[in-house]
Structure formats: structure tokens, C-alpha cells
Design a protein around this motif. Structure first.
Motif, PDB file in Angstrom:
ATOM      1  N   ASP A  58       0.870  -1.177   0.000  1.00 57.39           N
ATOM      2  CA  ASP A  58       0.000   0.000   0.000  1.00 57.39           C
ATOM      3  C   ASP A  58       0.905   1.225   0.000  1.00 57.39           C
ATOM      4  O   ASP A  58       2.108   1.121   0.271  1.00 57.39           O
ATOM      5  CB  ASP A  58      -0.912   0.002   1.231  1.00 57.39           C
ATOM      6  CG  ASP A  58      -2.182   0.827   1.035  1.00 57.39           C
ATOM      7  OD1 ASP A  58      -2.217   1.665   0.108  1.00 57.39           O
ATOM      8  OD2 ASP A  58      -3.143   0.630   1.807  1.00 57.39           O
ATOM      9  N   VAL A  59       0.334   2.376  -0.302  1.00 54.82           N
ATOM     10  CA  VAL A  59       1.100   3.615  -0.220  1.00 54.82           C
ATOM     11  C   VAL A  59       1.246   3.963   1.263  1.00 54.82           C
ATOM     12  O   VAL A  59       0.278   4.326   1.927  1.00 54.82           O
ATOM     13  CB  VAL A  59       0.405   4.751  -0.999  1.00 54.82           C
ATOM     14  CG1 VAL A  59       1.145   6.063  -0.790  1.00 54.82           C
ATOM     15  CG2 VAL A  59       0.344   4.397  -2.473  1.00 54.82           C
ATOM     16  N   GLY A  60       2.432   3.805   1.761  1.00 56.03           N
ATOM     17  CA  GLY A  60       2.718   3.920   3.183  1.00 56.03           C
ATOM     18  C   GLY A  60       3.275   2.626   3.732  1.00 56.03           C
ATOM     19  O   GLY A  60       4.042   2.626   4.700  1.00 56.03           O
ATOM     20  N   ASP A  61       2.896   1.504   3.122  1.00 55.27           N
ATOM     21  CA  ASP A  61       3.385   0.186   3.535  1.00 55.27           C
ATOM     22  C   ASP A  61       4.353  -0.326   2.474  1.00 55.27           C
ATOM     23  O   ASP A  61       3.950  -0.999   1.508  1.00 55.27           O
ATOM     24  CB  ASP A  61       2.211  -0.787   3.712  1.00 55.27           C
ATOM     25  CG  ASP A  61       1.206  -0.313   4.750  1.00 55.27           C
ATOM     26  OD1 ASP A  61       1.596   0.491   5.616  1.00 55.27           O
ATOM     27  OD2 ASP A  61       0.039  -0.733   4.673  1.00 55.27           O
ATOM     28  N   TRP A  62       5.618  -0.004   2.650  1.00 55.57           N
ATOM     29  CA  TRP A  62       6.626  -0.242   1.613  1.00 55.57           C
ATOM     30  C   TRP A  62       7.250  -1.630   1.787  1.00 55.57           C
ATOM     31  O   TRP A  62       8.450  -1.777   2.033  1.00 55.57           O
ATOM     32  CB  TRP A  62       7.649   0.883   1.619  1.00 55.57           C
ATOM     33  CG  TRP A  62       6.970   2.205   1.453  1.00 55.57           C
ATOM     34  CD1 TRP A  62       6.750   3.158   2.402  1.00 55.57           C
ATOM     35  CD2 TRP A  62       6.354   2.694   0.263  1.00 55.57           C
ATOM     36  NE1 TRP A  62       6.042   4.213   1.876  1.00 55.57           N
ATOM     37  CE2 TRP A  62       5.779   3.965   0.567  1.00 55.57           C
ATOM     38  CE3 TRP A  62       6.216   2.205  -1.046  1.00 55.57           C
ATOM     39  CZ2 TRP A  62       5.102   4.731  -0.371  1.00 55.57           C
ATOM     40  CZ3 TRP A  62       5.539   2.967  -1.983  1.00 55.57           C
ATOM     41  CH2 TRP A  62       5.000   4.210  -1.644  1.00 55.57           C
ATOM     42  N   GLU A  63       6.373  -2.615   1.643  1.00 59.72           N
ATOM     43  CA  GLU A  63       6.759  -4.017   1.660  1.00 59.72           C
ATOM     44  C   GLU A  63       6.261  -4.647   0.362  1.00 59.72           C
ATOM     45  O   GLU A  63       5.260  -4.211  -0.212  1.00 59.72           O
ATOM     46  CB  GLU A  63       6.134  -4.724   2.862  1.00 59.72           C
ATOM     47  CG  GLU A  63       6.518  -4.112   4.204  1.00 59.72           C
ATOM     48  CD  GLU A  63       5.600  -4.558   5.330  1.00 59.72           C
ATOM     49  OE1 GLU A  63       4.710  -5.398   5.062  1.00 59.72           O
ATOM     50  OE2 GLU A  63       5.765  -4.062   6.455  1.00 59.72           O
ATOM     51  N   ALA A  74       0.821   8.670   2.960  1.00 67.18           N
ATOM     52  CA  ALA A  74       0.190   7.373   3.163  1.00 67.18           C
ATOM     53  C   ALA A  74      -1.301   7.502   2.894  1.00 67.18           C
ATOM     54  O   ALA A  74      -1.895   8.568   3.087  1.00 67.18           O
ATOM     55  CB  ALA A  74       0.424   6.867   4.589  1.00 67.18           C
ATOM     56  N   THR A  75      -1.886   6.415   2.426  1.00 59.59           N
ATOM     57  CA  THR A  75      -3.333   6.375   2.253  1.00 59.59           C
ATOM     58  C   THR A  75      -3.990   6.037   3.588  1.00 59.59           C
ATOM     59  O   THR A  75      -3.362   5.478   4.496  1.00 59.59           O
ATOM     60  CB  THR A  75      -3.730   5.314   1.220  1.00 59.59           C
ATOM     61  OG1 THR A  75      -3.220   4.042   1.655  1.00 59.59           O
ATOM     62  CG2 THR A  75      -3.178   5.646  -0.151  1.00 59.59           C
ATOM     63  N   LYS A  76      -5.278   6.349   3.667  1.00 59.42           N
ATOM     64  CA  LYS A  76      -6.023   6.071   4.891  1.00 59.42           C
ATOM     65  C   LYS A  76      -6.122   4.575   5.166  1.00 59.42           C
ATOM     66  O   LYS A  76      -6.234   4.138   6.325  1.00 59.42           O
ATOM     67  CB  LYS A  76      -7.421   6.686   4.789  1.00 59.42           C
ATOM     68  CG  LYS A  76      -8.172   6.778   6.090  1.00 59.42           C
ATOM     69  CD  LYS A  76      -9.463   7.560   5.920  1.00 59.42           C
ATOM     70  CE  LYS A  76     -10.196   7.705   7.260  1.00 59.42           C
ATOM     71  NZ  LYS A  76     -11.438   8.505   7.093  1.00 59.42           N
ATOM     72  N   SER A  77      -6.052   3.768   4.104  1.00 65.10           N
ATOM     73  CA  SER A  77      -6.189   2.311   4.261  1.00 65.10           C
ATOM     74  C   SER A  77      -4.895   1.630   4.679  1.00 65.10           C
ATOM     75  O   SER A  77      -4.885   0.438   4.997  1.00 65.10           O
ATOM     76  CB  SER A  77      -6.662   1.693   2.942  1.00 65.10           C
ATOM     77  OG  SER A  77      -5.680   1.894   1.929  1.00 65.10           O
ATOM     78  N   PHE A  94      -5.594  13.635  -3.089  1.00 66.19           N
ATOM     79  CA  PHE A  94      -6.373  12.436  -3.365  1.00 66.19           C
ATOM     80  C   PHE A  94      -5.729  11.702  -4.528  1.00 66.19           C
ATOM     81  O   PHE A  94      -5.466  12.286  -5.580  1.00 66.19           O
ATOM     82  CB  PHE A  94      -7.816  12.821  -3.705  1.00 66.19           C
ATOM     83  CG  PHE A  94      -8.772  11.662  -3.788  1.00 66.19           C
ATOM     84  CD1 PHE A  94      -9.527  11.288  -2.682  1.00 66.19           C
ATOM     85  CD2 PHE A  94      -8.920  10.940  -4.963  1.00 66.19           C
ATOM     86  CE1 PHE A  94     -10.413  10.216  -2.749  1.00 66.19           C
ATOM     87  CE2 PHE A  94      -9.804   9.874  -5.045  1.00 66.19           C
ATOM     88  CZ  PHE A  94     -10.557   9.514  -3.931  1.00 66.19           C
ATOM     89  N   ASN A  95      -5.440  10.422  -4.344  1.00 64.40           N
ATOM     90  CA  ASN A  95      -4.887   9.597  -5.420  1.00 64.40           C
ATOM     91  C   ASN A  95      -5.088   8.136  -5.038  1.00 64.40           C
ATOM     92  O   ASN A  95      -5.414   7.841  -3.885  1.00 64.40           O
ATOM     93  CB  ASN A  95      -3.403   9.895  -5.624  1.00 64.40           C
ATOM     94  CG  ASN A  95      -2.926   9.525  -7.029  1.00 64.40           C
ATOM     95  OD1 ASN A  95      -3.690   9.036  -7.858  1.00 64.40           O
ATOM     96  ND2 ASN A  95      -1.653   9.759  -7.303  1.00 64.40           N
ATOM     97  N   ARG A 120      -8.005   9.224  -0.016  1.00 71.63           N
ATOM     98  CA  ARG A 120      -7.432  10.438   0.546  1.00 71.63           C
ATOM     99  C   ARG A 120      -5.987  10.161   0.971  1.00 71.63           C
ATOM    100  O   ARG A 120      -5.673   9.064   1.453  1.00 71.63           O
ATOM    101  CB  ARG A 120      -8.245  10.903   1.748  1.00 71.63           C
ATOM    102  CG  ARG A 120      -9.708  11.138   1.432  1.00 71.63           C
ATOM    103  CD  ARG A 120     -10.469  11.604   2.655  1.00 71.63           C
ATOM    104  NE  ARG A 120     -11.915  11.489   2.461  1.00 71.63           N
ATOM    105  CZ  ARG A 120     -12.814  11.985   3.284  1.00 71.63           C
ATOM    106  NH1 ARG A 120     -12.413  12.623   4.373  1.00 71.63           N
ATOM    107  NH2 ARG A 120     -14.103  11.853   3.036  1.00 71.63           N
ATOM    108  N   LEU A 121      -5.160  11.170   0.805  1.00 67.01           N
ATOM    109  CA  LEU A 121      -3.756  11.050   1.178  1.00 67.01           C
ATOM    110  C   LEU A 121      -3.464  11.924   2.390  1.00 67.01           C
ATOM    111  O   LEU A 121      -4.039  13.008   2.540  1.00 67.01           O
ATOM    112  CB  LEU A 121      -2.850  11.493   0.021  1.00 67.01           C
ATOM    113  CG  LEU A 121      -3.047  10.796  -1.326  1.00 67.01           C
ATOM    114  CD1 LEU A 121      -2.082  11.372  -2.349  1.00 67.01           C
ATOM    115  CD2 LEU A 121      -2.862   9.292  -1.188  1.00 67.01           C
TER     116      LEU A 121
END
Length: 523
Positions: free
Chosen positions: A195-200, A232-235, A259-260, A264-265
Motif C-alpha cells: 500500500d502507499v505507506g506500507d513499503w513491503e 500514506a493512504t487512509k487504508s 487524493f490519489n 485520501r492522502l
């Protein structure tokens, strides 16, 4: 407030320390140079009249400096210039971060958002004035001297052909079919992460990131990777588990980073000690995987306005975070910044994107004429702003984005593709995303020749260059659309209103994803 008349500086440049500075001149200017805040924000010589506020507003945090977008007068970030009837220009430029310039009638003014700073003022020929400004910036923001790596690598990246639709088998196929094409870097773009924020690494790459980097290096090239570490995204797991790491306003509400990805970012507070450690560890992890070409994107988030853990100016805070990441990735890494506030990045990265994303089309009527958005992806938008930031070239490598050679999945005309390639040659930062499967034999050899070329380039006018003696005129690409009026303006407001609705944007993402998968099916 410090006041100066143009007559005081016509024979030489000046450096003045002030928080607020105004230069008065008697002659009405014929053009105004507006300089946008970050990579994708508009930079251009325009008529000295305001232009419409671009839409949709939901994208303001990730396209412009949202703190100044609604001002009624002409303004820009760090610098501004006016051109007079005789062709000479007057430039006012900050020699520090956190500064803004505006034009009201016959006054060009600068404001330091965090206190007194040094201002550079010069009058004369455009090329000489901008060259001296660049030199003064380098003296202050790159204090250890010229650290530009000798040449920019030639890059293949996955984004403009595959977008998010990458996986291990497809990339392995591309790497194999590129053969001995003279690329120095193969760069993996968006789509590899959880995910955007989870760089795995996600499930599409079962062998993992070390194996992916090893595959690239087995072809004799450097391994490159895209990340967006300041958002990071909310998710994302990062947002859920470390909500206190994110930037908030004075009332305690989360600051929007736009937003992308259909979401929401939100922006990390880069001054938070835990965030600093996390960013450093992330850069070291990427290096441990085997990637030494790093494209860090959506970096504007580090300089959004908000209440930070450490009380410091927003752009200074962003610059500090760049220093943390630069140190962690190592001096031997090639560091490309994108979506970055321009001046704060100087001296800390190897290369900087200087325009919006290109696209496989020239210009969309919706974006240009209804939304009046010059920052949105599109080849004309990219060429326009990139041309107006060529003055940054003495300071670091300048990235104009990719060139296109394939015609199979491309709406650009032959002449438009050539014009984009010419700009890439001028910038001396060569990249493409073209898939070998989409290239005809002739296009494949055109790409090879392009990557090997080292042309002699000479600029003779603002928009005219000679490349190995061939005249190239960019004039057709630089003008802005006419300001919409009447029914067109009303239609534009309706489209802009729809663009601010989350459900519309999510629907658009779903429809766009279908198009991307259709493109991938053509492999």
C-alpha cells in the motif's frame, strides 16, 4: 519593508537581506515569469494578468502551493520576474526556503515566510540573469561545492507503459527482451508495494525484492525503485498503527495531502523523531534489497502547512527530511526527487523532476480548457513547464520525464513525439517506458540511437534551440489556453465540482483501471 527602484540596480545585481522587499519600476511589463511551487506546478512566461484557479480543488495540495492558490494577484514560489518591451528582465529571487514573490501593477515584491532572508535582484538579459541566480543558489544550498554526478543514467522505468499493472513475470519478460539496449538503470515504479505507506513487497512479486534487484543487476544494469515515503493512504497499515505520526493543523485535524489511488492522502510529520527513524530505516532497507537508484515521489507532502512536532518553517522541515533520507541511502545512490518543492531540494539530491508527468496524449480538452489545469499529466503541460526550468541545469540533473518511441499504444503525433525527444536531449536526462513488445524494428533502433546520442545543443532564443544544427522551435507548446468564458466557463465549473466528489474520483479510477488492463493484455 525595504523599497528599491529599478534604476538602482540596472547596472549590476544586488543581494539584500529583508523579510519583505518591493522593487518599483515605471514601465509596464509585457510578460510575467511565474514559478510554481513543486515539480508539477506551472512555471511559465505569461501575460501579466491573473489566470483562473485550476480545478479540481481536491488536487490543490498535490499540484500547487495551496497556501497561495486563491490569491487574486500574480504570484509564485521563491522567485518571479518581469519582462519589459526591450527584452530585458527584472528578477527577484529568494536565496533561501520559505519565500514567495508577487506582482501587483508596477511592483515586484518578495516575502520571507519565516523571517529575514537574502534576496537576489538582477536586471538584464534573461539567460545571464537566471545563470547568476542559479550560481547564487548553488553557493548557499550546495555549500560543499558542485556535487553533480558526472552524467545522468539512461533509464527504463515501468510506469508509462504498465502503470500499476506490474508483476514479476511481466517485468522479467521485459528485462529479457530489452537485450543489450544501452540502459544504465531499470527502475520499478508504482505497483510493487502492499500500500502507499506500507513499503513491503506485495503478492505479485513472490520471489521478493532482493530477487527482483538481482534480476535487474544480472542484465548489467543498476536496479531502481520508486517510493513515495512522505505520504500514506487512509487504508494503509502505517496510517492505522501510527496515526500520531501524521501532520495536523492548528485545530488537530489531519492535513490533506490530496487524493490519489482512489483514496485520501495524508502527510507524515517529518519532524517527529519516530518518523525520522522510520524514514532512515526505510532508505537503508531499500539499499539492502539491492536498489541504488531511488526515485522518491509525492515529496511535496513534507512541506505542507501544519503544526509540526518541531516548531520550524515548513520548507526547512522538508529540506531537513531530505537530508535524513540522503544520508541513509548513501552518497553512492542516485537520488531523483519528484513532486518536490524545487528550491528546498537543491544540494540534497542528484536529480529533480522539473515538470508534470508526460502522457501518451498531447493535451486533454477537459483538463486544459474546462479545468484550466496546467499541472495535470499531459505532454504539452510537461514540455511547457520543463522549458521554463532549464535554468536549474547548472545545479543538478533535470528530469523532463520519459520520451516515447512506440506508436502502437500512443496518441501523440510523430511531430509531438519528436518534440518531446528533443526536450529530453536538451535536458540530458534520458528515460523511456516503452515496452520492446510494442516497438517496431525501426522504433527499436530509433530508441537505441537516441540513447547513444550526445548532440551539440545551442539555445538561440527563449524557445528555439539547435540540436546538431537542426532548428527546434518549442513555441507551439508553451502558450496557455484562452481563459474560458460564458458557457465554457460554466461547464468547467460543473466538471470541477464533479472532480471534487470522492465517489466520482473512485469511479474514474475503476474505469481507468480497466483501460490499463486492456493495455497490458496487448503484451
Amino acid at each position: 519593508m525595504t523599497y528599491i527602484h529599478l534604476s538602482e540596480i540596472q547596472s549590476r545585481s544586488k543581494i539584500i537581506t529583508a523579510r519583505e522587499l518591493t522593487i518599483q519600476f515605471d514601465e509596464k511589463p509585457v510578460k510575467y515569469y511565474r514559478h510554481g511551487w513543486q515539480s508539477w506546478s506551472l512555471a511559465a512566461w505569461t501575460d501579466p494578468t491573473p489566470i483562473p484557479v485550476q480545478m479540481p480543488a481536491i488536487f490543490h495540495p498535490l499540484q500547487v502551493d495551496a497556501q497561495h492558490v486563491y490569491k487574486k494577484y500574480l504570484n509564485g514560489s521563491w522567485l518571479g520576474a518581469v519582462e519589459f518591451a526591450d527584452g530585458n528582465i527584472l528578477l527577484l529571487g529568494a536565496l533561501a526556503t520559505d519565500a514567495h514573490v508577487h506582482l501587483i501593477e508596477n511592483q515586484l515584491s518578495g516575502h520571507g515566510e519565516a523571517g529575514e532572508i537574502e534576496w537576489f535582484i538582477a536586471y538584464g538579459q534573461e539567460n545571464l540573469v537566471f545563470a547568476e541566480y542559479a550560481q547564487q543558489l548553488g553557493n548557499r544550498l550546495a555549500p560543499h561545492g558542485n556535487t553533480i554526478k558526472s552524467s545522468a543514467p539512461r533509464v527504463w522505468c515501468s510506469w508509462y507503459s504498465l502503470y500499476y499493472e506490474i508483476d514479476e513475470p511481466i517485468l522479467h519478460k521485459v528485462f529479457n527482451e530489452l537485450g543489450d539496449m544501452p540502459f544504465d538503470v531499470l527502475q520499478i515504479d508504482d505497483g510493487w508495494q502492499v500500500d502507499v505507506g506500507d513499503w513491503e513487497v506485495n503478492k505479485k512479486f513472490p520471489s521478493g525484492m532482493i530477487a527482483l534487484a538481482d534480476k535487474i543487476k544480472s542484465t548489467g544494469r543498476r536496479a531502481g525503485l520508486w517510493l513515495a515515503p512522505l505520504i500514506a493512504t487512509k487504508s494503509s497499515k502505517l496510517f492505522r498503527e501510527h496515526n500520531d505520526w501524521f501532520l495536523r493543523d492548528e485545530t488537530g485535524r489531519l492535513v490533506s495531502a490530496g487524493f490519489n489511488w482512489g483514496e485520501r492522502l495524508y502527510a507524515l510529520d517529518t519532524t517527529h523523531p519516530a518518523v525520522t527513524l522510520w524514514l532512515s530505516a526505510l532508505m537503508k532497507q531499500v539499499r539492502a534489497w539491492g536498489f541504488d537508484y531511488l526515485k522518491l515521489d509525492f515529496l511535496y507532502a513534507g512541506a505542507l502547512k501544519g503544526k509540526r512536532y518541531k516548531d520550524m518553517p515548513r520548507e526547512a522541515a522538508y529540506r531537513e527530511s531530505l537530508g535524513v533520507m540522503r544520508k541513509a541511502m548513501g552518497a553512492d545512490a542516485f537520488f531523483l526527487t519528484c513532486g518536490t518543492p524545487i528550491i528546498p531540494a537543491i544540494g540534497l539530491c542528484d536529480a529533480i523532476r522539473i515538470g508534470p508527468d508526460v502522457s501518451y496524449f498531447w493535451e486533454a480538452y477537459r483538463d486544459a480548457h474546462l479545468l484550466y489545469n496546467p499541472t495535470i499529466p499531459g505532454t504539452r503541460n510537461a514540455i511547457r513547464t520543463t522549458l521554463h526550468r532549464l535554468w536549474l541545469k547548472p545545479l543538478l540533473h533535470i528530469d523532463p520525464d520519459v520520451a516515447y518511441f512506440e506508436s502502437k499504444e500512443n496518441q501523440l503525433s510523430h511531430d509531438e513525439r519528436i518534440l518531446l525527444r528533443d526536450l529530453v536531449q536538451i535536458c540530458e536526462f534520458k528515460a523511456t517506458s516503452d515496452l520492446p513488445q510494442w516497438l517496431s524494428k525501426g522504433e527499436f533502433e530509433e530508441l537505441r540511437s537516441f540513447l547513444d546520442m550526445k548532440p551539440i545543443i545551442k539555445q538561440t532564443e527563449r524557445y528555439i534551440f539547435h540540436i546538431d544544427g537542426r532548428r527546434v522551435d518549442f513555441t507551439s507548446a508553451v502558450s496557455l489556453p484562452k481563459v474560458p468564458k460564458g458557457l465554457t466557463a460554466l461547464w468547467g465549473k460543473c466538471v470541477g465540482w464533479l472532480g471534487d466528489r470522492y465517489f466520482i474520483l473512485r469511479l474514474y479510477k475503476v474505469l481507468n483501471l480497466g483501460k490499463l488492463r486492456k493495455r497490458r493484455s496487448n503484451l
